[in-house]
Design a protein around this motif. Structure first.
Motif, PDB file in Angstrom:
ATOM      1  N   ALA A   1      -5.574   1.140   6.864  1.00 50.59           N
ATOM      2  CA  ALA A   1      -5.217   2.457   6.329  1.00 50.59           C
ATOM      3  C   ALA A   1      -6.193   3.498   6.868  1.00 50.59           C
ATOM      4  O   ALA A   1      -7.405   3.282   6.862  1.00 50.59           O
ATOM      5  CB  ALA A   1      -5.249   2.432   4.812  1.00 50.59           C
TER       6      ALA A   1
ATOM      7  N   LEU B   1      -0.536   3.868   7.657  1.00 47.79           N
ATOM      8  CA  LEU B   1      -0.542   2.522   7.085  1.00 47.79           C
ATOM      9  C   LEU B   1       0.014   1.510   8.087  1.00 47.79           C
ATOM     10  O   LEU B   1       0.673   0.542   7.721  1.00 47.79           O
ATOM     11  CB  LEU B   1       0.281   2.504   5.789  1.00 47.79           C
TER      12      LEU B   1
ATOM     13  N   LEU C   1     -10.827   3.238   3.401  1.00 51.45           N
ATOM     14  CA  LEU C   1     -10.056   3.643   4.568  1.00 51.45           C
ATOM     15  C   LEU C   1     -10.863   3.409   5.833  1.00 51.45           C
ATOM     16  O   LEU C   1     -12.089   3.568   5.842  1.00 51.45           O
ATOM     17  CB  LEU C   1      -9.685   5.127   4.466  1.00 51.45           C
TER      18      LEU C   1
ATOM     19  N   ARG D   1       0.839  -1.212   0.000  1.00 51.71           N
ATOM     20  CA  ARG D   1       0.000   0.000   0.000  1.00 51.71           C
ATOM     21  C   ARG D   1       0.864   1.249   0.000  1.00 51.71           C
ATOM     22  O   ARG D   1       0.585   2.208  -0.730  1.00 51.71           O
ATOM     23  CB  ARG D   1      -0.926  -0.001   1.215  1.00 51.71           C
TER      24      ARG D   1
END
Length: 305
Positions: free
Chosen positions: A179, A175, A199, A71
């Protein structure tokens, strides 16, 4: 000597600089030197040790300082250089000192999208903390003139990189587990989600972000502050000479507040590793950087946060 060379030289000497970025002008110091980082807090008049963003000039250095997963790499590829800060686990704490990270096991990293900033960062070769170059509580400067008016008395180099074209501080995304969108900025929540998916709530990791109220690092043992005569079973964080015969960890034997600030997070960890029933801390002066030290130890003792 060019503005870039002057800034690089100042960073190497542990001095402060103004760092022009696309968001705002930053007050820069080398991230690996607590004595340099202390100068940032003093110059800003910052009331507490917030985690600071470590600015880097390339992804190789970023991955030396922090642990990047898929990510993080995807967001860096999409938005770096640019106004996005990534909070990731710290890999090499020697490259971003405790004061820069506010004693946390995470680090906030950003590669700015400003040619002069990148020249300075790459010329220096290490991480540079650079919170906005205003005095605390005042508007962030977006021109070199405004930066100099705010904190020019504290810097050794103040390069003019022109006006900042973004003008607000960077977006911050954590992260560490899920997230999380910790601080809004020019990179929107929707843009982040388009790269890495939905998120989670931002509340659980808010203390990891610059610019937000933070409890920071707290030991497992309870903490008592303003203790002149420590109890027999305590681990004692002293400030100056002491007759205490139990475990003593000196913040500064010579009662130097700069030294005490630089030693604070290390001393708390060292005391905690002794597994004491209580950690007791000597009274600390409130003047200068002492205000930030007292704020930090009050947070560790649970009075603030």
């Amino acid at each position: 000597m060019s503005d870039v060379d002057a800034a690089v030289s100042a960073l190497r000497e542990g001095a402060l600089i103004h760092l022009p970025t696309e968001t705002v002008y930053g007050l820069g110091a080398r991230a690996d030197d607590p004595e340099a980082v202390i100068k940032v807090f003093e110059a800003k008049g910052r009331p507490r040790f917030n985690p600071l963003i470590v600015h880097i000039g390339d992804i190789v250095l970023a991955e030396q300082i922090g642990v990047f997963d898929d990510r993080a790499r995807a967001l860096a590829k999409a938005f770096w250089p640019g106004p996005l800060t990534l909070v990731v686990p710290v890999r090499d704490a020697g490259l971003a000192c405790d004061l820069a990270r506010a004693g946390l096991d995470s680090v906030a990293l950003r590669m700015p999208a400003h040619p002069m900033a990148l020249d300075i960062l790459r010329g220096f070769g290490g991480g540079v903390v650079a919170p906005s170059a205003n005095r605390s509580g005042r508007p962030s400067p977006t021109t070199q003139a405004d930066a100099y008016e705010e904190t020019g008395a504290f810097v050794q180099a103040s390069p003019d990189g022109g006006d900042c074209h973004v003008g607000v501080e960077s977006t911050v995304v954590s992260l560490l587990d899920d997230a999380r969108y910790l601080r809004a900025g020019a990179v929107t929540r929707a843009q982040v989600e388009a790269v890495i998916g939905p998120l989670a709530s931002d509340q659980a990791e808010g203390h990891r972000s610059p610019g937000r109220l933070s409890l920071h690092y707290a030991p497992d043992a309870p903490v008592k502050i303003n203790v002149d005569e420590p109890s027999a079973s305590a681990a004692y964080l002293a400030f100056g000479p002491t007759n205490f015969t139990g475990p003593v960890i000196q913040l500064s034997a010579r009662r130097d507040l700069h030294e005490a600030a630089a030693n604070l997070f290390r001393a708390l960890r060292e005391a905690d590793r002794l597994n004491p029933p209580v950690i007791e801390i000597a009274p600390m002066p409130e003047d200068g950087i002492g205000e930030a030290i007292n704020d930090r130890i009050k947070r560790a003792a649970g009075f603030v946060g």
